[in-house]
Design a protein around this motif. Structure first.
Motif, mmCIF file in Angstrom:
data_model
loop_
_atom_site.group_PDB
_atom_site.id
_atom_site.type_symbol
_atom_site.label_atom_id
_atom_site.label_comp_id
_atom_site.label_asym_id
_atom_site.label_seq_id
_atom_site.Cartn_x
_atom_site.Cartn_y
_atom_site.Cartn_z
ATOM 1 N N VAL A 211 0.836 -1.200 0.000
ATOM 2 C CA VAL A 211 0.000 0.000 0.000
ATOM 3 C C VAL A 211 0.872 1.251 0.000
ATOM 4 C CG1 VAL A 211 -1.655 1.360 1.341
ATOM 5 C CG2 VAL A 211 -1.985 -1.095 1.069
ATOM 6 N N ASN A 212 1.932 1.221 0.756
ATOM 7 C CA ASN A 212 2.831 2.371 0.797
ATOM 8 C C ASN A 212 3.389 2.684 -0.585
ATOM 9 O OD1 ASN A 212 4.442 4.387 2.263
ATOM 10 N ND2 ASN A 212 6.166 3.098 1.670
ATOM 11 N N ARG A 213 3.739 1.643 -1.324
ATOM 12 C CA ARG A 213 4.241 1.865 -2.697
ATOM 13 C C ARG A 213 3.138 2.399 -3.595
ATOM 14 N NH1 ARG A 213 6.890 -3.259 -1.963
ATOM 15 N NH2 ARG A 213 5.193 -4.220 -3.160
ATOM 16 N N ALA A 214 1.916 1.878 -3.454
ATOM 17 C CA ALA A 214 0.823 2.287 -4.329
ATOM 18 C C ALA A 214 0.307 3.688 -4.001
ATOM 19 C CB ALA A 214 -0.332 1.283 -4.218
ATOM 20 N N LEU A 215 0.377 4.057 -2.729
ATOM 21 C CA LEU A 215 -0.251 5.297 -2.273
ATOM 22 C C LEU A 215 0.710 6.471 -2.215
ATOM 23 C CD1 LEU A 215 -2.928 6.464 -1.141
ATOM 24 C CD2 LEU A 215 -2.157 5.790 1.137
ATOM 25 N N LEU A 216 2.002 6.192 -2.133
ATOM 26 C CA LEU A 216 2.981 7.223 -1.829
ATOM 27 C C LEU A 216 2.881 8.426 -2.756
ATOM 28 C CD1 LEU A 216 5.381 8.044 -0.068
ATOM 29 C CD2 LEU A 216 6.879 6.861 -1.686
ATOM 30 N N HIS A 217 2.799 8.190 -4.057
ATOM 31 C CA HIS A 217 2.827 9.291 -5.018
ATOM 32 C C HIS A 217 1.452 9.910 -5.259
ATOM 33 C CE1 HIS A 217 6.973 8.338 -5.862
ATOM 34 N NE2 HIS A 217 6.663 7.095 -6.158
ATOM 35 N N GLU A 218 0.396 9.287 -4.729
ATOM 36 C CA GLU A 218 -0.949 9.781 -4.980
ATOM 37 C C GLU A 218 -1.642 10.293 -3.724
ATOM 38 O OE1 GLU A 218 -1.808 10.068 -7.916
ATOM 39 O OE2 GLU A 218 -0.725 8.567 -9.094
ATOM 40 N N LEU A 219 -0.975 10.253 -2.581
ATOM 41 C CA LEU A 219 -1.634 10.553 -1.318
ATOM 42 C C LEU A 219 -2.263 11.933 -1.303
ATOM 43 C CD1 LEU A 219 -2.310 9.668 1.549
ATOM 44 C CD2 LEU A 219 -0.105 10.587 2.288
ATOM 45 N N LEU A 220 -1.552 12.937 -1.783
ATOM 46 C CA LEU A 220 -2.053 14.308 -1.747
ATOM 47 C C LEU A 220 -2.521 14.806 -3.109
ATOM 48 C CD1 LEU A 220 0.585 15.930 0.643
ATOM 49 C CD2 LEU A 220 -1.649 14.968 1.214
ATOM 50 N N SER A 221 -2.575 13.921 -4.082
ATOM 51 C CA SER A 221 -2.980 14.335 -5.430
ATOM 52 C C SER A 221 -4.466 14.668 -5.479
ATOM 53 C CB SER A 221 -2.674 13.220 -6.439
ATOM 54 O OG SER A 221 -3.196 13.548 -7.712
ATOM 55 N N TRP A 222 -4.773 15.814 -6.077
ATOM 56 C CA TRP A 222 -6.176 16.199 -6.233
ATOM 57 C C TRP A 222 -6.775 15.595 -7.498
ATOM 58 C CZ3 TRP A 222 -9.818 18.310 -3.288
ATOM 59 C CH2 TRP A 222 -10.980 18.813 -3.896
#
Length: 278
Positions: A211-222
């Motif tokens: 999950v950390n790999r999948a979410l890292l770059h999209e966590l704050l993306s609008w």
């Protein structure tokens, strides 16, 4: 009282047929159709939002304000319960998936295509894409039907839960492009926070590293949609294998479902601790 309502809504959802009797959208859908026939609302979609969302919220606020001082506020409990049940998603997700699961388990790809089109309104170019579409449908429906609603109810009360459902119905049933686009934009704003809280929950109850790999770059993306984010994280957290027809494909659906059940248990545990200490 909030946690009591959250417990009662589980009972209504699992052990009664009240939900089908409470979720009558006919009057609101007729109001939506009427607004979309009026040029003023089409040219100024914010007016449609005011009539279709803000006016029902104002009516609910007045009812709650009148009942709150009576009997130490206990008269608002049934109103909270009715509003929360109404704000849940429509239909029975497990029942809708049943025919597809049966066809997929038998490795009957043609039947799976037919029932996916008939029951889920899904189409795909091949079997792998079809299973991925069904996985996405299942996780998204569980999120928007349950997780988003209880998140906003627990955070801001019945007004926020009802607002979420009314915006969702505007986005789903709206025929005028201007009105639908405004509802979709507002719903995207409503989804931004709860879908990320659910993603973090998936990391806690599932595969944290994936999950950390999948979410890292999209966590704050609008820009990324809530549907795409939740299915990406859900697949990573459940360690979903490559799509394949047969029992293995059904097992991947079961893995995603169990992931969401564990996340729901986590949420209720957090709500219980919050109610206990605050």
């Amino acid at each position: 009282m909030t946690f009591l309502v959250l417990l009662l809504v589980l009972w209504v959802e699992k052990f009664s047929s009240w939900r089908t009797h409470i979720q009558h959208d006919g009057p609101w859908l007729r109001l939506l159709a009427w607004t979309e026939r009026q040029n003023d609302f089409v040219e100024s979609p914010w007016l449609a939002v005011i009539v279709l969302v803000l006016l029902p919220l104002l009516g609910l606020w007045i009812v709650l304000a009148v009942l709150q001082p009576l009997l130490y506020g206990w008269l608002v409990l049934p109103v909270h319960l009715l509003v929360l049940v109404y704000s849940l998603g429509r239909g029975d997700l497990q029942a809708a998936l049943g025919p597809f699961r049966d066809s997929w388990r038998r490795s009957d790809g043609e039947a799976a295509y037919l029932v996916a089109r008939r029951d889920l309104a899904l189409e795909a170019e091949n079997e792998s894409a079809l299973l991925q579409s069904v996985q996405k449908y299942m996780v998204w429906q569980a999120y928007q039907s349950f997780f988003a609603v209880i998140f906003w109810y627990a955070l801001l009360g019945p007004l926020a839960a009802l607002a979420y459902r009314l915006l969702a119905m505007m986005a789903e049933h709206g025929q005028q492009v201007n009105v639908r686009e405004r509802a979709v934009a507002l719903r995207h704003a409503f989804d931004w926070l709860p879908v990320r809280v659910l993603a973090v929950s998936f990391a806690i109850v599932g595969d944290f590293v994936a999950v950390n790999r999948a979410l890292l770059h999209e966590l704050l993306s609008w820009d990324i949609s809530a549907a795409q984010l939740v299915i990406n994280v859900g697949r990573a957290a459940s360690e979903a294998p490559e799509p394949q027809i047969g029992e293995a494909g059904v097992a991947s659906l079961d893995g995603l479902w169990q992931l969401m059940v564990r996340a729901a248990v986590l949420w209720y545990a957090v709500f219980a601790l919050w109610a206990l200490f605050y």
